[in-house]
Design an enzyme around this catalytic site. Structure first.
Site, PDB file in Angstrom:
ATOM      1  CG  HIS A  21      64.079  40.668  51.453  1.00  0.00           C
ATOM      2  ND1 HIS A  21      63.627  41.295  52.581  1.00  0.00           N
ATOM      3  CD2 HIS A  21      63.050  39.913  51.005  1.00  0.00           C
ATOM      4  CE1 HIS A  21      62.369  40.941  52.815  1.00  0.00           C
ATOM      5  NE2 HIS A  21      61.992  40.103  51.865  1.00  0.00           N
ATOM      6  CG  PHE A  54      59.314  33.798  53.454  1.00  0.00           C
ATOM      7  CD1 PHE A  54      59.152  32.561  52.845  1.00  0.00           C
ATOM      8  CD2 PHE A  54      59.415  33.847  54.834  1.00  0.00           C
ATOM      9  CE1 PHE A  54      59.081  31.395  53.604  1.00  0.00           C
ATOM     10  CE2 PHE A  54      59.349  32.690  55.604  1.00  0.00           C
ATOM     11  CZ  PHE A  54      59.182  31.456  54.995  1.00  0.00           C
ATOM     12  CG  LEU A  60      56.864  51.016  46.495  1.00  0.00           C
ATOM     13  CD1 LEU A  60      56.210  52.342  46.145  1.00  0.00           C
ATOM     14  CD2 LEU A  60      57.721  50.525  45.325  1.00  0.00           C
ATOM     15  NE  ARG A  61      60.912  45.201  51.367  1.00  0.00           N
ATOM     16  CZ  ARG A  61      60.081  44.194  51.619  1.00  0.00           C
ATOM     17  NH1 ARG A  61      58.995  44.385  52.365  1.00  0.00           N
ATOM     18  NH2 ARG A  61      60.335  42.988  51.165  1.00  0.00           N
ATOM     19  CG  ASP A  69      54.536  39.442  46.772  1.00  0.00           C
ATOM     20  OD1 ASP A  69      54.725  40.468  47.460  1.00  0.00           O
ATOM     21  OD2 ASP A  69      54.407  38.305  47.270  1.00  0.00           O
ATOM     22  CG  HIS A 102      50.699  36.271  47.181  1.00  0.00           C
ATOM     23  ND1 HIS A 102      49.930  35.590  48.089  1.00  0.00           N
ATOM     24  CD2 HIS A 102      51.321  37.264  47.864  1.00  0.00           C
ATOM     25  CE1 HIS A 102      50.062  36.151  49.268  1.00  0.00           C
ATOM     26  NE2 HIS A 102      50.890  37.173  49.175  1.00  0.00           N
ATOM     27  CG  ASN A 109      54.799  44.876  54.138  1.00  0.00           C
ATOM     28  OD1 ASN A 109      54.718  45.639  53.182  1.00  0.00           O
ATOM     29  ND2 ASN A 109      55.444  43.731  54.077  1.00  0.00           N
TER      30      ASN A 109
END
Lengths: 312, 422
Positions: free
Chosen positions: B307, B321, B61-62, B303, B230, B92
């Site tokens: 970006h 990626f 979700l950044r 996943d 994944h 992350n």
């Protein structure tokens, strides 16, 4: 009788976009250009008013000079943009660089870049024809065309010729483009190098032969091409030492005994004398290494001429 | 507030039957062949399917830190549009979600502003650096559902063993992004024919397989519960099948893109086909589909990795990626696997709902009387358009951009509230 191939406005990303007939047409055009290069006044006005930009994001003096000379001899204006990859990575993107250059009225781009696919990106954002001057390990179509031209000039048709390419196949864009072009013209190509420097699936992708033993690979070859072996592959853990490489893969009088007696010797340069090729071979009668460089200018002239609208 | 959904084809316990479904406030008040109770809102679902809300075990979700790519609001809106009612957020973020305060931030934001439930996955190691164990016990108190260093992979086997031992104590499953850094090297795509032809560096399947092999052995020795994220290769499937046969607590997931695309998608240098693990060979893809069918692969996870265009629209080697997945998952899988008859709709829905819940021990999302009203409606005759102006995610990095895929989620309810309608 097939119609005259059309080249106007086309990209030269790689040779897979060109048929055997079209490649032959380019070679014929290059023959004419070579003749111009032998004149005292080496210039024709055919591309006067056109602007060619050489966009080199990876260092190369030789290829850039060859392209720029080719453009100049056709009377095109040449601008040169040289950037280190790091500068582009930190600051302006390739996309923005292209927008900027495009605003200045570029008609044709020549790009050299360490990343495969960069020429496609330049075309996408410029809408102008792009010539690939080498993109990473992917392709180097003008080098392949000049190699093919050099063989064709010396031996005639490539059909049925046995061509052996030796060295760091994994990292070579020259090999990939040559394989596409040479196979299209009917040559039998064998690639040879240490197993750690050989990409997977070569037979499937290119229909070539793969050999790891130099003597077997050179057997009955009409043409032998050496590739530059770089020291950095050693630190990458791909082979033990240049000495060991030389012992097993050097092109020498001794190893070339297995090839045909007058086999042509080629190398795309720059050479590491004493590592992948010995001077006794590089400077021999059979070697056309210097002539390849001269042919490079002619082939690039032919391509620019055709892409920007010249007719033979 | 009552909503009556009439004549929908409802998924219950692996089967579809035509039912009426009545939602009152947050719950399913009743579900029966015919319900004749007045409701403020009546939806005619006679041509629609009614699924339990989808659950995504794997999303980015950044938020916090990279909210120009996505944030909790835009991410959960996109998820709701895709039929999801629960998504698990990978840690992350910037800073990394490796402490209870960070966990609470996400929970609070999601509760206040979110369009679906957000479960938090805590970091496995501090700052995801692979050096020290993260504060799992505290984060567990804060409500995390699993731990993971996703995007990164603990390379040190001794540390990984200790992470597992530590996690066992708090009943925390470990989600593993399996990647040996040295084997993956500077790889960009699968080390197959396409990588050879394009001159791009390859990521060999063995980069994933050696870590899966290692972590299965470590899990066996520590009794840890692990979930492999994944999956991409046929050999990975084989190893997990073997681990399951031996009764180990090993589960795994697969993404829609690995089920539908193979390495050939990269030929055009489209950076929206660049993700980790990479799209692999057709044989790998077929093995993944079969493993999903037979249950070796437990569930589907997107996943979702947003970006921005300016990050993706560059040289292949330099593009990041990852691809987005919330808004495309159902339509991609329906049109590419269910319609051609490769996967049953029943198994697809199970793998998006009941199976992921089981993996993390979440309440099973059944459509039954008294259950929480998390559900979505789908019209299989409509198409889902995938254009940059129709995507709700802040980022548009989808391999299916500019396409229209068969099957559309037309309405989503989360806790009985409409979170998507279109």
């Amino acid at each position: 009788m097939s119609s005259t191939p059309q080249f106007l406005g086309r990209n030269v990303f790689d040779l897979d976009d060109y048929s055997a007939d079209e490649i032959m047409y380019i070679l014929e055009a290059a023959k004419g250009m070579k003749e111009i290069n032998l004149r005292e006044y080496k210039k024709i006005p055919t591309l006067r008013g056109k602007t060619v930009c050489t966009l080199f994001v990876e260092n190369s003096t030789r290829t850039r000079l060859s392209f720029e000379l080719a453009a100049s001899r056709l009377s095109a204006d040449v601008v040169s943009f040289q950037a280190s990859v790091s500068a582009l990575q930190k600051g302006e993107s390739l996309q923005d660089t292209v927008y900027t250059l495009n605003a200045m009225g570029i008609d044709l781009y020549v790009i050299r870049h360490s990343s495969p696919g960069a020429p496609q990106l330049v075309h996408k954002h410029s809408g102008k024809p792009v010539m690939n001057g080498g993109d990473g390990r992917h392709a180097h179509p003008t080098q392949a065309l000049l190699d093919i031209f050099s063989i064709w000039e010396k031996l005639g048709a490539l059909n049925g010729l046995k061509i052996t390419i030796v060295g760091d196949i994994l990292n070579s864009r020259v090999v990939r483009s040559n394989l596409i072009g040479m196979k299209k013209l009917g040559a039998e190509v064998t690639v040879c190098g240490p197993r750690t420097l050989m990409p997977g699936y070569m037979e499937d992708v290119y229909g070539c032969k793969v050999e790891y033993d130099l003597e077997t690979a050179l057997k009955d070859a009409d043409v032998v091409m050496g590739l530059r072996m770089q020291l950095e592959r050693q630190t990458e853990g791909l082979f033990p030492s240049l000495e060991e490489y030389t012992k097993h893969y050097v092109l020498s009088k001794e190893t070339l005994k297995f090839a045909k007696k007058d086999a042509l010797i080629m190398h795309p340069g720059p050479m590491n004398r004493g590592i992948e090729i010995l001077p006794e071979i590089a400077d021999s009668q059979q070697s056309i290494i210097v002539e390849q460089v001269a042919n490079g200018v002619a082939v690039r002239m032919a391509l620019m001429f055709l892409v920007l609208g010249g007719k033979i | 507030m009552r909503t009556l959904i009439k004549n929908g084809t409802v998924y219950q316990k692996g089967q579809f039957t035509q039912k009426d479904l009545l939602i009152e406030n947050e719950h399913i008040l009743d579900i029966a062949d015919k319900i004749n109770i007045p409701a403020e809102q009546v939806i005619d679902a006679s041509l629609k399917y009614v699924f339990p809300g989808f659950i995504d075990l794997h999303s980015h979700l950044r938020d916090p830190g990279q909210t120009y790519k996505e944030d909790i609001v835009s991410g959960t809106r996109a998820a709701a549009k895709g039929g999801f009612t629960t998504v698990c957020a990978m840690p992350n973020t910037e800073p990394v979600t490796d402490n209870i305060a960070a966990v609470e931030y996400i929970h609070r934001r999601a509760k206040d502003l979110g369009f679906c439930k957000v479960k938090v996955i805590g970091a496995l190691t501090k700052k995801q650096e692979g050096l020290e164990i993260a504060e799992m016990a505290s984060m567990k108190k804060g409500g995390i559902v699993a731990v993971s260093d996703d995007g990164k992979c603990v390379q040190n086997a001794r540390l990984m063993m200790n992470c597992m031992k530590y996690a066992v104590n708090y009943q925390l499953p470990i989600i593993i992004h399996a990647e040996d850094y040295n084997l993956a090297g500077k790889g960009q795509i699968h080390s197959g024919k396409v990588a050879t032809a394009l001159g791009l560096s390859g990521i060999p399947p063995i980069a994933e397989e050696v870590i899966i092999s290692r972590d299965i052995m470590l899990a066996e020795s520590t009794k840890a519960k692990i979930h492999i994220a994944h999956l991409s290769s046929a050999k990975s499937v084989e190893m997990i099948k073997d681990a399951k046969t031996r009764g180990l607590q090993v589960t795994c997931e697969v993404t829609p893109h690995h089920l539908v695309l193979n390495e050939e998608a990269c030929i055009s240098f489209d950076t929206n086909t660049k993700m980790k693990p990479p799209l692999r060979s057709e044989k790998d893809r077929q093995t993944l589909v079969e493993a999903l069918r037979n249950g070796t692969i437990d569930c589907i996870a997107t996943d979702h990795a947003p970006h921005q265009d300016f990050e993706k629209e560059r040289e292949f080697d330099y593009a990041p990626f990852g691809v987005i997945g919330f808004e495309t998952a159902f339509a991609v899988l329906y049109s590419e696997l269910v319609l051609p008859g490769v996967l049953s709709l029943e198994r697809l829905i199970e793998a998006l709902t009941v199976s992921p819940a089981r993996v993390l021990g979440l309440p099973s999302p059944e459509l039954e009387k008294g259950a929480c009203a998390d559900l979505c409606l789908a019209d299989l005759d409509q198409k889902t358009p995938i254009y940059s102006d129709t995507l709700l995610s802040k980022s548009k990095n989808s391999p299916w951009i500019n396409l229209e895929l068969q099957g559309k989620i037309t309405c989503t309810f989360c806790n009985g509230r409409v979170t998507w309608q279109g």
